[in-house]
Design an enzyme around this catalytic site. Sequence first.
Site, mmCIF file in Angstrom:
data_model
loop_
_atom_site.group_PDB
_atom_site.id
_atom_site.type_symbol
_atom_site.label_atom_id
_atom_site.label_comp_id
_atom_site.label_asym_id
_atom_site.label_seq_id
_atom_site.Cartn_x
_atom_site.Cartn_y
_atom_site.Cartn_z
ATOM 1 N N GLU A 102 60.641 60.501 22.693
ATOM 2 C CA GLU A 102 60.915 61.318 23.904
ATOM 3 C C GLU A 102 62.510 61.705 23.897
ATOM 4 O O GLU A 102 63.308 60.464 24.505
ATOM 5 C CB GLU A 102 60.551 60.692 25.024
ATOM 6 C CG GLU A 102 58.979 60.413 24.978
ATOM 7 C CD GLU A 102 58.261 60.644 26.597
ATOM 8 O OE1 GLU A 102 57.454 61.346 26.865
ATOM 9 O OE2 GLU A 102 58.708 59.585 27.246
ATOM 10 N N ASN A 105 51.588 60.869 31.710
ATOM 11 C CA ASN A 105 52.520 59.888 32.489
ATOM 12 C C ASN A 105 52.818 60.258 33.878
ATOM 13 O O ASN A 105 53.575 61.444 33.978
ATOM 14 C CB ASN A 105 53.633 59.454 31.587
ATOM 15 C CG ASN A 105 54.587 58.535 32.187
ATOM 16 O OD1 ASN A 105 54.320 58.054 33.468
ATOM 17 N ND2 ASN A 105 55.984 58.522 31.646
ATOM 18 N N TRP A 106 52.147 59.866 34.764
ATOM 19 C CA TRP A 106 52.253 60.296 36.154
ATOM 20 C C TRP A 106 53.476 59.812 36.800
ATOM 21 O O TRP A 106 53.775 60.301 37.897
ATOM 22 C CB TRP A 106 50.965 60.111 36.855
ATOM 23 C CG TRP A 106 49.849 60.781 36.464
ATOM 24 C CD1 TRP A 106 49.759 62.052 35.847
ATOM 25 C CD2 TRP A 106 48.548 60.760 37.037
ATOM 26 N NE1 TRP A 106 48.463 62.524 35.773
ATOM 27 C CE2 TRP A 106 47.648 61.722 36.195
ATOM 28 C CE3 TRP A 106 47.830 59.866 37.679
ATOM 29 C CZ2 TRP A 106 46.277 61.786 36.417
ATOM 30 C CZ3 TRP A 106 46.478 59.649 37.757
ATOM 31 C CH2 TRP A 106 45.744 60.906 37.278
ATOM 32 N N LYS A 107 54.113 58.734 36.094
ATOM 33 C CA LYS A 107 55.238 58.183 36.714
ATOM 34 C C LYS A 107 55.046 57.919 37.943
ATOM 35 O O LYS A 107 53.760 57.323 38.207
ATOM 36 C CB LYS A 107 56.413 59.297 36.685
ATOM 37 C CG LYS A 107 56.563 59.787 35.175
ATOM 38 C CD LYS A 107 57.931 60.409 35.002
ATOM 39 C CE LYS A 107 58.020 60.725 33.460
ATOM 40 N NZ LYS A 107 59.279 61.782 33.088
ATOM 41 N N SER A 154 59.168 67.620 28.509
ATOM 42 C CA SER A 154 58.995 69.199 28.955
ATOM 43 C C SER A 154 57.968 69.920 28.093
ATOM 44 O O SER A 154 57.868 71.061 27.928
ATOM 45 C CB SER A 154 60.340 69.838 29.004
ATOM 46 O OG SER A 154 61.255 69.308 29.731
ATOM 47 N N GLU A 167 63.208 56.029 31.062
ATOM 48 C CA GLU A 167 63.158 55.891 32.548
ATOM 49 C C GLU A 167 63.523 54.327 32.797
ATOM 50 O O GLU A 167 64.245 53.838 33.613
ATOM 51 C CB GLU A 167 62.319 56.505 33.541
ATOM 52 C CG GLU A 167 62.742 57.931 33.483
ATOM 53 C CD GLU A 167 61.220 58.775 33.775
ATOM 54 O OE1 GLU A 167 60.170 58.396 34.165
ATOM 55 O OE2 GLU A 167 61.506 60.062 33.437
ATOM 56 N N GLY A 176 62.032 66.171 31.620
ATOM 57 C CA GLY A 176 62.022 66.461 33.186
ATOM 58 C C GLY A 176 63.077 67.634 33.329
ATOM 59 O O GLY A 176 63.530 67.972 34.245
ATOM 60 N N GLY A 204 54.800 64.419 31.312
ATOM 61 C CA GLY A 204 55.095 63.911 32.679
ATOM 62 C C GLY A 204 54.597 65.179 33.517
ATOM 63 O O GLY A 204 53.475 65.302 33.882
ATOM 64 N N GLY A 205 55.673 65.866 34.204
ATOM 65 C CA GLY A 205 55.444 66.838 34.902
ATOM 66 C C GLY A 205 54.071 67.848 34.836
ATOM 67 O O GLY A 205 53.278 67.856 35.692
ATOM 68 N N HIS A 251 59.872 53.185 28.028
ATOM 69 C CA HIS A 251 60.128 54.622 28.555
ATOM 70 C C HIS A 251 61.732 54.738 28.766
ATOM 71 O O HIS A 251 62.043 53.956 29.263
ATOM 72 C CB HIS A 251 59.189 54.856 29.715
ATOM 73 C CG HIS A 251 59.337 56.286 30.165
ATOM 74 N ND1 HIS A 251 60.262 56.888 30.871
ATOM 75 C CD2 HIS A 251 58.497 57.326 29.467
ATOM 76 C CE1 HIS A 251 60.077 58.112 30.758
ATOM 77 N NE2 HIS A 251 58.894 58.574 30.189
HETATM 78 P P1 13P Z 1 58.176 65.546 31.288
HETATM 79 O O1 13P Z 1 56.978 66.097 30.809
HETATM 80 O O2 13P Z 1 58.157 65.570 33.043
HETATM 81 O O3 13P Z 1 59.400 66.129 30.673
HETATM 82 O O4 13P Z 1 58.316 63.981 31.247
HETATM 83 C C1 13P Z 1 58.030 63.451 29.854
HETATM 84 C C2 13P Z 1 58.081 61.898 30.062
HETATM 85 O O5 13P Z 1 58.880 61.200 30.267
HETATM 86 C C3 13P Z 1 56.654 61.463 29.703
HETATM 87 O O6 13P Z 1 56.704 60.110 29.447
#
Ligand code: 13P
Length: 253
Positions: free
Chosen positions: A172, A13-15, A217, A102, A178, A238-239, A100
């Site tokens: 999640e 997930n590149w957000k 994470s 967010e 994050g 994500g990251g 998600h």
């Molecule tokens: P991180 O891997 O950056 O913690 O993000 C997880 C996430 O929200 C994937 O959808």
Amino acid sequence: MTRTIQRPVLAANWKMNLGPTQATEFLREFLPTHPASAERTVILFPPAISLAAVREALRGRPDIQLGVQNVHTEEKGAFTGEISAAMAAEAGAAFVLVGHSERRHLFGETDAQTAQKCARVESAGLTPALCVGETIEQRERDETEAVVLHQLRAGVSAMSDEAVRGMIVAYEPVWAIGTGRTATPEDASAVHRVIRAALVELAGDGALEIPILYGGSANAGNAAALLAADQVDGLLVGGASMSARTWATICGS
Ligand code: 13P
């Protein structure tokens, strides 16, 4: 007919990162380091505006699947800035992230909206990846199970049982996203078992095939241990998914 999704599932997930140029660069670096494998499913969730570039860069690599990070609850209309599930399908997406954290916490997405979105995604012939997870306050109050089950049951409430059996669920924990603070494999397993039991109750034994991903994470250092945990069928990253080299390591875990 619902198709079975090969596990493990490694989803990026590149957000709101990697526009068309950077996404193309990413794939130029990633693809040669990640040979096609029928043993796993790799899904990329770029920003919608990068979807066409990513699709182009993936020509000749049908092993890598595409998704979008969000769709609107309605099919079409005067909703400036939004995209529909049908449009995502037309643009080459096969999966849609729904709910998600967010979206829920920064954009106020409700359980009712996640339910509508999952139903729209199903009608467009796409697969929802429904995200659930508790905040740190909820965990400290021992509400993890209740919160996760509520989000899960609400999210699938307008879907057919068959579509539920073909979906993806991502656990999640909000406190792990994050933050660099990962759930232990045991913590993840405990919640995944609860999710699995609820899915089987909702949709029968076919729900044993639903990939339940862990997100929060996850990185190249902890991916293998998380993937080895009971009921952890994949990762939503994500990251650590934004570096081609790190992502290749995770995909090879
Ligand atoms: P991180 O891997 O950056 O913690 O993000 C997880 C996430 O929200 C994937 O959808």
